[in-house]
Design a protein around this motif. Structure first.
Motif, short mmCIF file in Angstrom:
data_model
loop_
_atom_site.label_atom_id
_atom_site.label_comp_id
_atom_site.label_asym_id
_atom_site.label_seq_id
_atom_site.Cartn_x
_atom_site.Cartn_y
_atom_site.Cartn_z
N GLY A 110 0.85 -1.19 0.00
CA GLY A 110 0.00 0.00 0.00
C GLY A 110 0.88 1.24 0.00
N SER A 111 0.28 2.37 0.23
CA SER A 111 1.04 3.62 0.20
C SER A 111 2.13 3.63 1.27
CB SER A 111 0.10 4.81 0.38
OG SER A 111 -0.52 4.79 1.65
N ARG A 133 4.36 6.73 -6.54
CA ARG A 133 3.28 5.74 -6.42
C ARG A 133 2.59 5.85 -5.07
NH1 ARG A 133 6.13 0.34 -7.72
NH2 ARG A 133 4.19 -0.52 -6.92
N GLN A 179 0.25 8.81 -5.18
CA GLN A 179 -0.97 8.51 -5.94
C GLN A 179 -2.00 7.80 -5.06
OE1 GLN A 179 0.50 6.21 -9.22
NE2 GLN A 179 0.81 7.99 -10.52
N GLN A 180 -1.52 6.95 -4.16
CA GLN A 180 -2.43 6.19 -3.31
C GLN A 180 -2.88 6.97 -2.08
OE1 GLN A 180 -1.09 2.25 -2.34
NE2 GLN A 180 -0.39 1.84 -4.42
N ARG A 235 -10.10 13.23 1.60
CA ARG A 235 -9.29 13.00 0.40
C ARG A 235 -8.74 14.33 -0.13
NH1 ARG A 235 -14.53 12.90 -1.04
NH2 ARG A 235 -15.17 14.13 -2.82
#
Length: 184
Positions: free
Chosen positions: A87-88, A113, A116-117, A163
């Motif tokens: 995961g992140s 990456r 992005q998560q 978010r």
């Protein structure tokens, strides 16, 4: 081993070594038991055990980073298997370990990456800023640190975040659990 790690290790051992009777009782008492076949239940049990194992490895890697031992952190995360499962947090830790070894270009691949998560993780953005600086991309370093600052100020303004959405043109929208929308 810290008390928390000992507790996690004990929980993992208890879960993995759980008797079939205990597992059956747990499945019977839960809502999921009625919807899962025995094969699906066994798959669920293995998936949970694997998730616990990955969390343990992340904690170990984080400890190595705190002790300024990035090489050991990389080795620990590599033991977790396929990085597509990360995961992140795992991606962030791997990027931080690479950054600790001054492999900034490689670190950026993992940190991007991770971002992005988990767009609202300011630690990832700060690490990206440092890596961009070390690779001579001052413009991107400034942008990454700007994102971090924007997220921090918005979090302070609304207190919590659900978010962070990219709007383009270096602009972001932070949305709180209460539906509050703040543009940066």
């Amino acid at each position: 081993m810290s008390r928390e790690n000992e507790t996690v290790e004990q929980c993992r051992d208890d879960f993995v070594s759980m008797s079939q009777e205990t597992w059956d009782a747990m499945m019977t008492e839960s809502r999921f038991g009625a919807f899962l076949t025995p094969v699906e239940q066994e798959g669920l049990k293995l998936a949970i055990a694997e998730r616990i194992r990955l969390k343990q490895l992340e904690r170990q890697a984080e400890g190595y980073l705190e002790l300024d031992m990035p090489h050991h952190a990389l080795e620990t995360l590599a033991r977790s298997g396929d990085e597509s499962q990360w995961g992140s947090r795992g991606l962030h830790l791997f990027g931080e370990a690479l950054r600790g070894l001054e492999r900034h270009q490689e670190a950026l691949l993992y940190l991007a990456r991770a971002a992005q998560q988990a767009l609202s993780n300011i630690h990832v953005w700060i690490a990206m800023g440092w890596c961009y600086k070390r690779t001579g991309r001052i413009d991107l370093a400034i942008e990454a640190l700007g994102v971090s600052e924007t997220i921090t100020s918005k979090l302070n303004a609304i207190g919590d975040v659900t978010r962070v959405e990219t709007l383009g043109g270096g602009r972001y929208r932070v949305v709180s659990p209460r539906g509050k929308d703040v543009r940066g």
